[in-house]
Scaffold this motif. Sequence first.
Motif, PDB file in Angstrom:
ATOM      1  N   ILE A 207       0.829  -1.196   0.000  1.00 60.54           N
ATOM      2  CA  ILE A 207       0.000   0.000   0.000  1.00 60.54           C
ATOM      3  C   ILE A 207       0.866   1.250   0.000  1.00 60.54           C
ATOM      4  N   GLY A 208       0.627   2.148  -0.980  1.00 68.25           N
ATOM      5  CA  GLY A 208       1.385   3.388  -1.072  1.00 68.25           C
ATOM      6  C   GLY A 208       0.555   4.629  -0.781  1.00 68.25           C
ATOM      7  N   GLY A 209      -0.768   4.483  -0.761  1.00 69.29           N
ATOM      8  CA  GLY A 209      -1.655   5.620  -0.477  1.00 69.29           C
ATOM      9  C   GLY A 209      -2.980   5.121   0.058  1.00 69.29           C
ATOM     10  N   ILE A 210      -3.583   5.935   0.928  1.00 70.46           N
ATOM     11  CA  ILE A 210      -4.839   5.548   1.597  1.00 70.46           C
ATOM     12  C   ILE A 210      -5.806   6.732   1.568  1.00 70.46           C
ATOM     13  N   VAL A 211      -7.108   6.420   1.395  1.00 69.72           N
ATOM     14  CA  VAL A 211      -8.154   7.446   1.394  1.00 69.72           C
ATOM     15  C   VAL A 211      -9.270   7.038   2.357  1.00 69.72           C
ATOM     16  N   HIS A 212      -9.767   8.019   3.091  1.00 66.09           N
ATOM     17  CA  HIS A 212     -11.014   7.840   3.833  1.00 66.09           C
ATOM     18  C   HIS A 212     -11.970   8.954   3.450  1.00 66.09           C
ATOM     19  N   THR A 213     -13.223   8.580   3.162  1.00 69.45           N
ATOM     20  CA  THR A 213     -14.256   9.589   2.879  1.00 69.45           C
ATOM     21  C   THR A 213     -15.554   9.189   3.587  1.00 69.45           C
ATOM     22  N   HIS A 214     -16.533  10.099   3.514  1.00 71.31           N
ATOM     23  CA  HIS A 214     -17.916   9.771   3.868  1.00 71.31           C
ATOM     24  C   HIS A 214     -18.777   9.880   2.609  1.00 71.31           C
ATOM     25  N   SER A 215     -18.276   9.370   1.490  1.00 67.16           N
ATOM     26  CA  SER A 215     -19.034   9.471   0.230  1.00 67.16           C
ATOM     27  C   SER A 215     -20.358   8.732   0.406  1.00 67.16           C
ATOM     28  N   PRO A 216     -21.479   9.373  -0.002  1.00 64.71           N
ATOM     29  CA  PRO A 216     -22.785   8.920   0.491  1.00 64.71           C
ATOM     30  C   PRO A 216     -23.220   7.525   0.059  1.00 64.71           C
TER      31      PRO A 216
END
Lengths: 231, 231, 231, 231
Positions: free
Chosen positions: A89-98
């Motif tokens: 893993i080289g990058g991580i994302v967290h969202t609250h995309s609906p």
Amino acid sequence: MLEELKKEVYEANMELPRRGLITYTWGNVSGIDRESGYFVIKPSGVDYDALSPDDMVVMDLDGNKIEGRYKPSSDTATHIELYKKYEEIGGIVHTHSPEAVAWAQAGRDIPLYGTTHADYFFGPIPCARNLTPEEIDEAYEKNTGLVIIETFETRGIKPMYTPAVLCANHGPFTWGKDAAEAVHNAVVLEEVAKMARNTELINPKVKPAPDCIKEKHFYRKHGANAYYGQN
Amino acid sequence: MLEELKKEVYEANMELPRRGLITYTWGNVSGIDRESGYFVIKPSGVDYDALSPDDMVVMDLDGNKIEGRYKPSSDTATHIELYKKYEEIGGIVHTHSPEAVAWAQAGRDIPLYGTTHADYFFGPIPCARNLTPEEIDEAYEKNTGLVIIETFETRGIKPMYTPAVLCANHGPFTWGKDAAEAVHNAVVLEEVAKMARNTELINPKVKPAPDCIKEKHFYRKHGANAYYGQN
Amino acid sequence: MLEELKKEVYEANMELPRRGLITYTWGNVSGIDRESGYFVIKPSGVDYDALSPDDMVVMDLDGNKIEGRYKPSSDTATHIELYKKYEEIGGIVHTHSPEAVAWAQAGRDIPLYGTTHADYFFGPIPCARNLTPEEIDEAYEKNTGLVIIETFETRGIKPMYTPAVLCANHGPFTWGKDAAEAVHNAVVLEEVAKMARNTELINPKVKPAPDCIKEKHFYRKHGANAYYGQN
Amino acid sequence: MLEELKKEVYEANMELPRRGLITYTWGNVSGIDRESGYFVIKPSGVDYDALSPDDMVVMDLDGNKIEGRYKPSSDTATHIELYKKYEEIGGIVHTHSPEAVAWAQAGRDIPLYGTTHADYFFGPIPCARNLTPEEIDEAYEKNTGLVIIETFETRGIKPMYTPAVLCANHGPFTWGKDAAEAVHNAVVLEEVAKMARNTELINPKVKPAPDCIKEKHFYRKHGANAYYGQN
């Protein structure tokens, strides 16, 4: 320090509101430099409009701030666990995309219903269990990372084959070989989540797509025999 | 007179169409100056395109117009009741934002299904009962405010912990420490309402999120032990 | 070579993101010059932002690249089968537009519920069967084209009367007399798919529209007695 | 000739794509000058981008073209019947806006579920019956108008109290005192249709709003005792 990575992580963060995945400050992207072991992450609760590459925070994998005038994202400890466990893993994302949040709140895996899903994720998007009250009290964000890892390990899912997870009653994390790819996967996840919801509304008895379709489409884009694109 | 507050309230009103919460003139924002006891509110039925800070109407809490060439919002009497009852409220918003209206028309509380909700609202968004024909005839807008208050008082909900309500067959009101925060909460409510609808479509038997998640996320952002953001 | 057609096909491709049918590179448009037997198609996996008319790839109907520095779309073999079978087809589109994909993943024809549908498609949009594992292994994209043809032939559907199909667990193909009309039909299909989903949510027992409405609206726009528009 | 009215009708037509109610050329607006008995309507099938006020077509109520280089909208005969029957109507709109079409295709009235609806429409939006094959053959567009009138007359609905109708398996018509108000009502209808769909998804057993709410909100905006707005 890590100027190039800061720019990459900044650009990846700014892509989230452009793609409609973010309301206010509800998301964060990080990227790691495996050589130094440092990663770069968005500061906590700062407006996207006010961000610049220099605002990105440099951290080590023990949770120490190496550089930056802001506090890092409150989800930093989740990112750390994923980076420590999975070298790829080289990058991580967290969202609250609906659309993805709706599946997380519903407590369900997103079934693989078609090729849009299979082009990116080799199987259902798993929904990780809720943390126990004790896990929340002890170390909420760190244990969120550990429960994600538990999900992939106990179910035998390869994180680079299915680079996304839903945390129950919370929302999605996605990842990739770098921050840009992690954001790309967050965009795809949102689209796939919407399609899956509508698929079930149109046919409440629908079954997942056959394995042969899953395999064909995944390997058309990934691995040694891929033939999609210009490479 | 109250030039700074007029600008704040004007800006808060203009944020509603920018955030997609408003069709035509279907909304209003007010903000109060607790020292003078005067509040500033949008005029009734004036196009957002034509508004300027000077068009905002200054009112007192007895419903007298103190300054302004326009009639105030037809919902002014509802704002007055909320300001009078709850000293902590500094700004109030009313909209017909479609996702929140759908819950109001359905006559249901919005259950707390996840952390997006718990980051802002400490429990379900309550749906206040319909007014009786007598309450409508006597003083519709004032009694709307009183029924909102009745809902919070009889159910023991703290208005600054759950700064939003649905009025049955009507739509939402939200509030906050000032007009900008009230608008922020209106945006979040709309997002939460959409997520909750889709959550139930994906899993018709879904249960609300556990209390430990609600408490963790609410107190991560609010109160003495908050650690989200830069403060 | 075929400069005019390249511009047409380029413009038709660029219309897809403008109309909101495309995420990333998930689509392709081609157009054919029946005189030379060559067709022009989008290259595989190239960003829409980076495309120019000169990037379009010229192919013959045996699958040989005639001109172009890029590899053609991975779906090229599907386009070839359709062009070979149906002389009237001048342009073809494939997308993963989300409303049409939801029906494809649900494995259902889109019923003809009203005049919006009947203005363009003379009956339900057929959903073609899944390929067998053997058909996938042997020649996935070519066999996708053959299964589309099988669907139209065995069900007696005229391809220029119903210029669209859903491939099960995959997504839509549309076509027309040229690339621009094929894109037009892709836009209409997406709108019709959304309307049909919502129609069934509002009335789960709804029946298709009567044949007299289908015929009236289709022939109002198509054929010798058409009287819609300026011709 | 009728230059002012042409500009009004042109502007009203252009508002449809700006409000997102129109795909391609799927709509038309007209406005009438009651003194001369002439009305002005959009030409058939001409792109909105290419329209100018001079392209509007002037017609009389017998269906004769008085002025204009284009053919009038194919729905002209429907407009004529409504103008002839109801003197109060000054402008008429037809669209295929997707939320209203879904109700029309479902063959259902839109129930009055709340104040957003009651602010504009004094009761359910009626769904007019399908035309018979004979009515279609004889004079489709004219008979569409006659069936709308039949719906209002047999159900005792006042057209200026409920200025909208759904034609079964087709779509909505709205009207108003002029073309601009007719478009305004088309925008509201679309919003109300979406809210009503979601209301039923959230609460499948929902009942229409009480009459006292309907009356309060309608008369707050309409008639001698209206007090919404600045008049």
